[in-house]
Design an enzyme around this catalytic site. Structure first.
Site, PDB file in Angstrom:
ATOM      1  N   CYS A   9      29.914 -35.744  -4.272  1.00  0.00           N
ATOM      2  CA  CYS A   9      31.140 -36.158  -4.976  1.00  0.00           C
ATOM      3  C   CYS A   9      32.367 -35.354  -4.544  1.00  0.00           C
ATOM      4  O   CYS A   9      33.496 -35.743  -4.836  1.00  0.00           O
ATOM      5  CB  CYS A   9      30.934 -36.031  -6.475  1.00  0.00           C
ATOM      6  SG  CYS A   9      29.630 -37.127  -7.057  1.00  0.00           S
ATOM      7  N   ASN A  42      31.141 -44.131 -11.350  1.00  0.00           N
ATOM      8  CA  ASN A  42      31.208 -43.013 -10.407  1.00  0.00           C
ATOM      9  C   ASN A  42      30.849 -43.536  -9.009  1.00  0.00           C
ATOM     10  O   ASN A  42      29.689 -43.868  -8.749  1.00  0.00           O
ATOM     11  CB  ASN A  42      30.228 -41.926 -10.856  1.00  0.00           C
ATOM     12  CG  ASN A  42      30.237 -40.705  -9.939  1.00  0.00           C
ATOM     13  OD1 ASN A  42      30.827 -40.729  -8.861  1.00  0.00           O
ATOM     14  ND2 ASN A  42      29.570 -39.649 -10.371  1.00  0.00           N
ATOM     15  N   HIS A  68      37.898 -36.408  -9.730  1.00  0.00           N
ATOM     16  CA  HIS A  68      36.680 -37.166  -9.443  1.00  0.00           C
ATOM     17  C   HIS A  68      36.237 -37.835 -10.740  1.00  0.00           C
ATOM     18  O   HIS A  68      36.289 -37.223 -11.813  1.00  0.00           O
ATOM     19  CB  HIS A  68      35.596 -36.216  -8.918  1.00  0.00           C
ATOM     20  CG  HIS A  68      34.251 -36.860  -8.855  1.00  0.00           C
ATOM     21  ND1 HIS A  68      34.028 -38.025  -8.173  1.00  0.00           N
ATOM     22  CD2 HIS A  68      33.057 -36.512  -9.412  1.00  0.00           C
ATOM     23  CE1 HIS A  68      32.762 -38.371  -8.306  1.00  0.00           C
ATOM     24  NE2 HIS A  68      32.151 -37.476  -9.061  1.00  0.00           N
TER      25      HIS A  68
HETATM   26  O1  UT7 Z   1      29.431 -37.012  -9.941  1.00  0.00           O
HETATM   27  C1  UT7 Z   1      28.487 -36.029  -9.657  1.00  0.00           C
HETATM   28  C2  UT7 Z   1      28.150 -35.219 -10.794  1.00  0.00           C
HETATM   29  N1  UT7 Z   1      27.582 -35.969 -11.864  1.00  0.00           N
HETATM   30  C3  UT7 Z   1      28.078 -35.785 -13.064  1.00  0.00           C
HETATM   31  O2  UT7 Z   1      29.045 -35.093 -13.216  1.00  0.00           O
HETATM   32  C4  UT7 Z   1      27.345 -36.399 -14.223  1.00  0.00           C
HETATM   33  C5  UT7 Z   1      27.161 -35.344 -15.272  1.00  0.00           C
HETATM   34  N2  UT7 Z   1      26.371 -35.763 -16.419  1.00  0.00           N
HETATM   35  C6  UT7 Z   1      26.787 -36.711 -17.314  1.00  0.00           C
HETATM   36  O3  UT7 Z   1      27.797 -37.362 -17.113  1.00  0.00           O
HETATM   37  C7  UT7 Z   1      25.997 -36.883 -18.565  1.00  0.00           C
HETATM   38  O4  UT7 Z   1      25.078 -35.827 -18.675  1.00  0.00           O
HETATM   39  C8  UT7 Z   1      25.234 -38.219 -18.683  1.00  0.00           C
HETATM   40  C9  UT7 Z   1      26.214 -39.361 -18.839  1.00  0.00           C
HETATM   41  C10 UT7 Z   1      24.370 -38.430 -17.461  1.00  0.00           C
HETATM   42  C11 UT7 Z   1      24.358 -38.206 -19.917  1.00  0.00           C
HETATM   43  O5  UT7 Z   1      25.133 -37.936 -21.073  1.00  0.00           O
HETATM   44  P1  UT7 Z   1      24.730 -36.782 -22.084  1.00  0.00           P
HETATM   45  O6  UT7 Z   1      25.703 -36.824 -23.186  1.00  0.00           O
HETATM   46  O7  UT7 Z   1      24.602 -35.506 -21.306  1.00  0.00           O
HETATM   47  O8  UT7 Z   1      23.352 -37.284 -22.585  1.00  0.00           O
HETATM   48  P2  UT7 Z   1      21.966 -36.498 -22.616  1.00  0.00           P
HETATM   49  O9  UT7 Z   1      21.341 -36.508 -21.270  1.00  0.00           O
HETATM   50  O10 UT7 Z   1      22.151 -35.193 -23.311  1.00  0.00           O
HETATM   51  O11 UT7 Z   1      21.126 -37.441 -23.557  1.00  0.00           O
HETATM   52  C12 UT7 Z   1      21.460 -37.628 -24.953  1.00  0.00           C
HETATM   53  C13 UT7 Z   1      20.554 -38.710 -25.522  1.00  0.00           C
HETATM   54  C14 UT7 Z   1      19.091 -38.498 -25.175  1.00  0.00           C
HETATM   55  O12 UT7 Z   1      18.331 -38.906 -26.279  1.00  0.00           O
HETATM   56  P3  UT7 Z   1      17.738 -37.807 -27.299  1.00  0.00           P
HETATM   57  O13 UT7 Z   1      16.870 -36.898 -26.471  1.00  0.00           O
HETATM   58  O14 UT7 Z   1      18.948 -37.088 -27.867  1.00  0.00           O
HETATM   59  O15 UT7 Z   1      17.007 -38.651 -28.282  1.00  0.00           O
HETATM   60  C15 UT7 Z   1      18.852 -39.435 -24.042  1.00  0.00           C
HETATM   61  O16 UT7 Z   1      17.535 -39.859 -23.935  1.00  0.00           O
HETATM   62  O17 UT7 Z   1      20.912 -39.976 -24.979  1.00  0.00           O
HETATM   63  C16 UT7 Z   1      19.762 -40.597 -24.407  1.00  0.00           C
HETATM   64  N3  UT7 Z   1      20.193 -41.382 -23.268  1.00  0.00           N
HETATM   65  C17 UT7 Z   1      20.613 -42.644 -23.381  1.00  0.00           C
HETATM   66  N4  UT7 Z   1      20.758 -43.473 -24.446  1.00  0.00           N
HETATM   67  C18 UT7 Z   1      21.239 -44.707 -24.207  1.00  0.00           C
HETATM   68  C19 UT7 Z   1      20.263 -41.012 -21.964  1.00  0.00           C
HETATM   69  N5  UT7 Z   1      20.733 -42.025 -21.223  1.00  0.00           N
HETATM   70  C20 UT7 Z   1      20.955 -43.050 -22.081  1.00  0.00           C
HETATM   71  C21 UT7 Z   1      21.437 -44.354 -21.908  1.00  0.00           C
HETATM   72  N6  UT7 Z   1      21.575 -45.138 -22.997  1.00  0.00           N
HETATM   73  N7  UT7 Z   1      21.813 -44.836 -20.700  1.00  0.00           N
END
Ligand code: UT7
Length: 331
Positions: free
Chosen positions: A116, A286, A256
């Site tokens: 990225c 992204n 980004h």
């Molecule tokens: O560009 C290169 C670098 N990449 C980035 O900068 C991406 C960085 N990361 C992110 O943008 C975020 O971490 C994500 C968008 C990937 C995920 O968001 P988050 O707020 O960090 O979610 P999380 O991984 O902490 O998950 C929270 C909850 C989990 O459920 P529990 O364990 O709290 O019950 C996940 O299983 O959300 C759940 N979850 C989803 N729910 C609905 C994870 N993905 C999804 C989904 N839809 N697509």
């Protein structure tokens, strides 16, 4: 001023026609529009559906548009740099395919892999090639067909990424505007928080790697989110301090587009209000190396000559960096 600056003399882009919306994804994985919008800011992303087209095609389209907008013919180009982690082939480089497609017969080309942060790294490379006095016209492209490495059964990654390309033409500046400074960092990610495990020389493609889905992107979202939020804000502040810039001096942050919450946190740390931040993640998701030139393209008619811009990115590697430039095009 002793050093002659390098300017962005035009911008081009390519986004595929096919739209993959959050509602479409609801039918593919266990997710919902509300979760995706509030956690990422994304509403839809573009996907290159034609199996015969990939990153080189999108790069060539974006590059052609940048050349047309500048009134520069392909034969005048000295070099082409394509930042990508989804090259058509491991070799030849995507830039070679672009060189042939657009007819840049006098240019040499190479790819640059910095995920990225690829566009910022490529911009600095192209800019230094012109600063050296050796080259006059360098096409810098950021392009990724992320759909080619996404597992559309993995809800943690398939909601984030899209396909696109953006391009800028670099030329020597004729006035006081141009690319002024860069700050770039790398910290090897030994724990593989964000990576594509197979397909390289360590884990060449095999039945096993395909069966184990090792050719798809894998990400520890929480860790990457934390690192990206710190890294993008830190590097943006670092370049502001290095160049004695206050928030009021900056016309635009060009971040980004990985997650709207990361962008908001960066803008907050910089002291910038939302009106000064380019955000188009809702339309494209992204697109990895394409996000920053795609923002420049979308905002080009709103930019004024002399506007101070900070470009900032964080990505796999880990890689991160920022650029400070004053806009050279006249509106
Ligand atoms: O560009 C290169 C670098 N990449 C980035 O900068 C991406 C960085 N990361 C992110 O943008 C975020 O971490 C994500 C968008 C990937 C995920 O968001 P988050 O707020 O960090 O979610 P999380 O991984 O902490 O998950 C929270 C909850 C989990 O459920 P529990 O364990 O709290 O019950 C996940 O299983 O959300 C759940 N979850 C989803 N729910 C609905 C994870 N993905 C999804 C989904 N839809 N697509």
């Amino acid at each position: 001023m002793t050093q002659k600056l390098v300017k962005i003399s035009s911008v081009g882009h390519y986004v595929p026609d096919h739209v993959l919306s959050n509602h479409d994804l609801e039918k593919m994985v266990d997710t919902n529009d509300e979760w995706i919008r509030t956690r990422t800011g994304i509403i839809e992303r573009r996907i290159l559906k034609d199996p015969k087209k990939a990153t080189a095609f999108m790069s060539a389209e974006a590059g052609k548009e940048a050349l047309e907008n500048a009134g520069v013919s392909p034969e005048e180009l000295d070099a082409i740099i394509v930042a990508t982690v989804t090259p058509d082939y491991l070799f030849p480089a995507t830039a070679c395919l672009v060189q042939k497609t657009i007819g840049a017969e006098n240019a040499y080309g190479f790819d640059l892999s910095a995920a990225c942060s690829g566009f910022i790294y490529a911009l600095s490379t192209g800019s230094m090639m012109i600063e050296s006095g050796r080259y006059k016209k360098v096409l810098v492209i950021g392009a990724d067909k992320m759909s080619s490495i996404i597992d559309y059964t993995d809800r943690t990654t398939c909601i984030i990424f899209g396909d696109a390309a953006g391009a800028v033409l670099l030329e020597p500046s004729e006035d006081e505007t141009g690319i002024i400074d860069f700050v770039q960092h790398t910290e090897g990610d030994q724990d593989n928080f964000l990576f594509q495990e197979a397909g390289g020389s360590l884990n060449p493609a095999s039945l096993e790697t395909v069966k184990n889905k090792q050719h798809f992107i894998k990400q520890d979202g929480r860790t990457v989110f934390r690192r990206a939020t710190e890294g993008m804000a830190d590097v943006s502040l670092e370049i502001m301090e290095k160049n004695q810039l206050e928030a009021d001096d900056i016309a635009w942050l060009v971040p980004h587009q990985a997650n709207k919450r990361i962008i908001d946190a960066t803008a907050r740390r910089m002291g910038l209000s939302e009106e000064k931040v380019m955000i188009n993640i809702q339309k494209y998701g992204n697109t990895t190396a394409a996000t920053i030139p795609l923002c420049l393209y979308d905002w080009k008619d709103r930019l004024s000559h002399g506007d101070k811009l900070i470009l900032s990115a964080f990505g796999g590697g880990f890689t991160w960096g920022a650029a400070y430039l004053t806009w050279s095009l006249k509106s």
